[in-house]
Design a protein around this motif. Structure first.
Motif, PDB file in Angstrom:
ATOM      1  N   VAL A 161       0.927  -1.268   0.084  1.00 38.64           N
ATOM      2  CA  VAL A 161      -0.045   0.133   0.027  1.00 38.64           C
ATOM      3  C   VAL A 161       0.993   1.099  -0.036  1.00 38.64           C
ATOM      4  CG1 VAL A 161      -1.865   1.213   1.378  1.00 38.64           C
ATOM      5  CG2 VAL A 161      -2.019  -1.072   1.112  1.00 38.64           C
ATOM      6  N   ALA A 162       1.996   1.296   0.828  1.00 38.21           N
ATOM      7  CA  ALA A 162       2.736   2.474   1.120  1.00 38.21           C
ATOM      8  C   ALA A 162       3.454   2.690  -0.439  1.00 38.21           C
ATOM      9  CB  ALA A 162       3.809   2.281   2.064  1.00 38.21           C
ATOM     10  N   SER A 163       3.942   1.680  -1.184  1.00 39.34           N
ATOM     11  CA  SER A 163       4.768   1.611  -2.401  1.00 39.34           C
ATOM     12  C   SER A 163       3.573   2.456  -3.442  1.00 39.34           C
ATOM     13  CB  SER A 163       5.469   0.585  -2.859  1.00 39.34           C
ATOM     14  OG  SER A 163       4.280  -0.520  -3.089  1.00 39.34           O
ATOM     15  N   HIS A 164       2.526   1.895  -3.411  1.00 40.90           N
ATOM     16  CA  HIS A 164       1.551   2.225  -4.370  1.00 40.90           C
ATOM     17  C   HIS A 164       0.911   3.655  -4.051  1.00 40.90           C
ATOM     18  CE1 HIS A 164       1.538  -1.592  -5.660  1.00 40.90           C
ATOM     19  NE2 HIS A 164       0.556  -1.423  -6.650  1.00 40.90           N
ATOM     20  N   LEU A 165       0.820   3.963  -2.969  1.00 41.17           N
ATOM     21  CA  LEU A 165       0.505   5.509  -2.456  1.00 41.17           C
ATOM     22  C   LEU A 165       1.712   6.434  -3.093  1.00 41.17           C
ATOM     23  CD1 LEU A 165      -1.156   5.156   1.106  1.00 41.17           C
ATOM     24  CD2 LEU A 165      -2.103   6.037  -0.868  1.00 41.17           C
ATOM     25  N   GLU A 166       3.085   5.989  -2.693  1.00 39.30           N
ATOM     26  CA  GLU A 166       3.979   6.717  -3.126  1.00 39.30           C
ATOM     27  C   GLU A 166       4.109   7.013  -4.664  1.00 39.30           C
ATOM     28  OE1 GLU A 166       7.172   4.963  -0.997  1.00 39.30           O
ATOM     29  OE2 GLU A 166       6.599   6.058   0.728  1.00 39.30           O
ATOM     30  N   ARG A 167       3.868   6.094  -5.396  1.00 43.28           N
ATOM     31  CA  ARG A 167       3.612   6.014  -6.710  1.00 43.28           C
ATOM     32  C   ARG A 167       2.722   6.842  -7.407  1.00 43.28           C
ATOM     33  NH1 ARG A 167       2.894   0.671  -9.401  1.00 43.28           N
ATOM     34  NH2 ARG A 167       4.373   0.063  -7.648  1.00 43.28           N
ATOM     35  N   MET A 168       1.391   6.913  -6.859  1.00 45.02           N
ATOM     36  CA  MET A 168       0.364   7.543  -7.319  1.00 45.02           C
ATOM     37  C   MET A 168       0.283   9.032  -6.777  1.00 45.02           C
ATOM     38  SD  MET A 168      -1.430   5.292  -8.814  1.00 45.02           S
ATOM     39  CE  MET A 168      -1.105   3.545  -9.072  1.00 45.02           C
ATOM     40  N   ALA A 169       1.292   9.255  -5.951  1.00 48.33           N
ATOM     41  CA  ALA A 169       1.264  10.726  -5.398  1.00 48.33           C
ATOM     42  C   ALA A 169       2.431  11.378  -6.075  1.00 48.33           C
ATOM     43  CB  ALA A 169       1.877  11.011  -4.008  1.00 48.33           C
ATOM     44  N   GLY A 170       3.128  10.776  -7.203  1.00 46.43           N
ATOM     45  CA  GLY A 170       3.917  11.587  -8.006  1.00 46.43           C
ATOM     46  C   GLY A 170       5.061  12.377  -7.166  1.00 46.43           C
ATOM     47  N   LYS A 171       5.177  13.538  -7.630  1.00 45.34           N
ATOM     48  CA  LYS A 171       6.177  14.232  -6.897  1.00 45.34           C
ATOM     49  C   LYS A 171       5.732  14.904  -5.635  1.00 45.34           C
ATOM     50  CE  LYS A 171       7.829  16.125 -11.154  1.00 45.34           C
ATOM     51  NZ  LYS A 171       7.998  17.301 -12.090  1.00 45.34           N
ATOM     52  N   GLU A 172       4.365  14.664  -4.966  1.00 48.27           N
ATOM     53  CA  GLU A 172       4.151  15.046  -3.618  1.00 48.27           C
ATOM     54  C   GLU A 172       4.989  14.172  -2.967  1.00 48.27           C
ATOM     55  OE1 GLU A 172       0.367  15.557  -0.828  1.00 48.27           O
ATOM     56  OE2 GLU A 172      -0.051  14.713  -2.812  1.00 48.27           O
ATOM     57  N   PRO A 173       5.751  14.497  -1.782  1.00 52.53           N
ATOM     58  CA  PRO A 173       6.189  13.553  -0.688  1.00 52.53           C
ATOM     59  C   PRO A 173       5.273  13.218   0.079  1.00 52.53           C
ATOM     60  CG  PRO A 173       6.985  15.694  -0.341  1.00 52.53           C
ATOM     61  CD  PRO A 173       6.254  16.015  -1.890  1.00 52.53           C
ATOM     62  N   LEU A 174       5.158  12.029   0.591  1.00 47.50           N
ATOM     63  CA  LEU A 174       4.125  11.463   1.577  1.00 47.50           C
ATOM     64  C   LEU A 174       5.222  10.839   2.702  1.00 47.50           C
ATOM     65  CD1 LEU A 174       1.499   9.515  -0.565  1.00 47.50           C
ATOM     66  CD2 LEU A 174       1.490  11.792   0.334  1.00 47.50           C
ATOM     67  N   GLU A 175       4.743  11.138   3.744  1.00 43.72           N
ATOM     68  CA  GLU A 175       5.428  10.556   5.167  1.00 43.72           C
ATOM     69  C   GLU A 175       4.123   9.746   5.595  1.00 43.72           C
ATOM     70  OE1 GLU A 175       6.725  11.473   9.716  1.00 43.72           O
ATOM     71  OE2 GLU A 175       6.819  13.255   7.828  1.00 43.72           O
ATOM     72  N   ILE A 176       4.511   8.326   5.608  1.00 46.16           N
ATOM     73  CA  ILE A 176       3.665   7.164   5.735  1.00 46.16           C
ATOM     74  C   ILE A 176       4.275   6.370   7.119  1.00 46.16           C
ATOM     75  CG2 ILE A 176       2.423   4.915   5.260  1.00 46.16           C
ATOM     76  CD1 ILE A 176       2.745   6.070   2.123  1.00 46.16           C
ATOM     77  N   VAL A 177       3.755   6.500   8.353  1.00 47.28           N
ATOM     78  CA  VAL A 177       4.143   5.891   9.453  1.00 47.28           C
ATOM     79  C   VAL A 177       2.998   5.117   9.994  1.00 47.28           C
ATOM     80  CG1 VAL A 177       4.880   6.257  11.643  1.00 47.28           C
ATOM     81  CG2 VAL A 177       5.608   8.010  10.298  1.00 47.28           C
ATOM     82  N   TRP A 178       3.128   3.748   9.966  1.00 49.06           N
ATOM     83  CA  TRP A 178       2.289   2.798  10.199  1.00 49.06           C
ATOM     84  C   TRP A 178       2.137   2.639  11.739  1.00 49.06           C
ATOM     85  CZ3 TRP A 178      -1.014   1.878   6.664  1.00 49.06           C
ATOM     86  CH2 TRP A 178      -0.725   1.798   5.439  1.00 49.06           C
ATOM     87  N   GLU A 179       1.148   2.462  12.363  1.00 47.81           N
ATOM     88  CA  GLU A 179       0.855   2.382  13.845  1.00 47.81           C
ATOM     89  C   GLU A 179       0.087   1.190  14.038  1.00 47.81           C
ATOM     90  OE1 GLU A 179      -0.870   5.805  15.548  1.00 47.81           O
ATOM     91  OE2 GLU A 179       0.762   7.299  14.682  1.00 47.81           O
ATOM     92  N   ASN A 180       0.421   0.207  14.687  1.00 47.27           N
ATOM     93  CA  ASN A 180      -0.317  -1.034  15.071  1.00 47.27           C
ATOM     94  C   ASN A 180      -0.971  -0.971  16.505  1.00 47.27           C
ATOM     95  OD1 ASN A 180       1.600  -1.479  13.063  1.00 47.27           O
ATOM     96  ND2 ASN A 180       2.008  -3.469  13.577  1.00 47.27           N
TER      97      ASN A 180
END
Length: 93
Positions: free
Chosen positions: A74-93
């Motif tokens: 999910v994280a890799s696909h979100l980053e790819r779909m966001a293009g140039k927009e940097p995303l900070e993805i921190v998973w919390e369990n």
């Protein structure tokens, strides 16, 4: 079933949900409505909801190993779909 969540700062939440749902719809079960999307994988599911300035992502998986794998997918696909927009993805369990 283990669950992991991430709140991602972005103004593109609706666009990201739309892109991911369209991307995965050809091979996975996808449900989408305004500001929400659910993708069902073999080993779990991903629920995405957007609000102004934020994208909420929750992953539920069959076990910890599947959860780790789905977090990466999910994280890799979100980053790819966001293009140039940097995303900070921190998973919390």
């Amino acid at each position: 079933m283990p669950i992991s969540r991430a709140d991602i700062a972005t103004e593109s939440g609706d666009k990201l949900i739309n892109r991911l749902c369209k991307h995965w719809a050809h091979k996975l079960d996808v449900e989408q409505e305004a500001g929400k999307g659910r993708v069902t994988f073999e080993a779990g599911s991903c629920l995405m909801t957007s609000e102004p300035g934020k994208l909420h992502v929750a992953i539920e998986a069959l076990d910890e190993e599947a959860l780790d794998r789905l977090e990466g997918v999910v994280a890799s696909h979100l980053e790819r779909m966001a293009g140039k927009e940097p995303l900070e993805i921190v998973w919390e369990n």
